[in-house]
Write a protein that holds these residues in place. Sequence first.
Motif, PDB file in Angstrom:
ATOM      1  N   ARG A 131       0.821  -1.201   0.000  1.00  0.00           N
ATOM      2  CA  ARG A 131       0.000   0.000   0.000  1.00  0.00           C
ATOM      3  C   ARG A 131       0.859   1.258   0.000  1.00  0.00           C
ATOM      4  O   ARG A 131       0.554   2.233  -0.701  1.00  0.00           O
ATOM      5  N   GLU A 185       0.853   4.157  -2.907  1.00  0.00           N
ATOM      6  CA  GLU A 185       0.678   5.576  -2.602  1.00  0.00           C
ATOM      7  C   GLU A 185       1.866   6.402  -3.080  1.00  0.00           C
ATOM      8  O   GLU A 185       1.703   7.536  -3.537  1.00  0.00           O
ATOM      9  N   TYR A 224      -6.302   2.271  -8.785  1.00  0.00           N
ATOM     10  CA  TYR A 224      -6.760   1.162  -7.947  1.00  0.00           C
ATOM     11  C   TYR A 224      -7.355   0.052  -8.790  1.00  0.00           C
ATOM     12  O   TYR A 224      -8.466  -0.392  -8.569  1.00  0.00           O
TER      13      TYR A 224
END
Length: 102
Positions: free
Chosen positions: A76, A80, A94
């Motif tokens: 994650r 990001e 996503y």
Amino acid sequence: MAQQISPFFRSPFTDLTGGLVSHQLFGRCATMEMDMMDCLEAYGLDRGMRKCKDLIDEFKECHTLTKQIKRFYAMRTERERQIAEGKLKGDCRYVTPKIDSF
């Protein structure tokens, strides 16, 4: 870990309720727990903590999923970072994996 494996005070009550704390009903870690307990039973608690360290560590990982959670956070964080750098834009941010892509 020794405090979790062997009770401080043994009685018929601890023998009857000892099965409630095990993972044999959950299924996911049942075989690992049995392998660990068989090893500890074979060597005894004190010596088994050294001899069965690999099995104990495997069971702890199955129970707590710490490596899986760290891997999730790392993925994650990387996603990001790529979004912040502009490598992933729009609908590509996503996107779910394709079926059978593992």
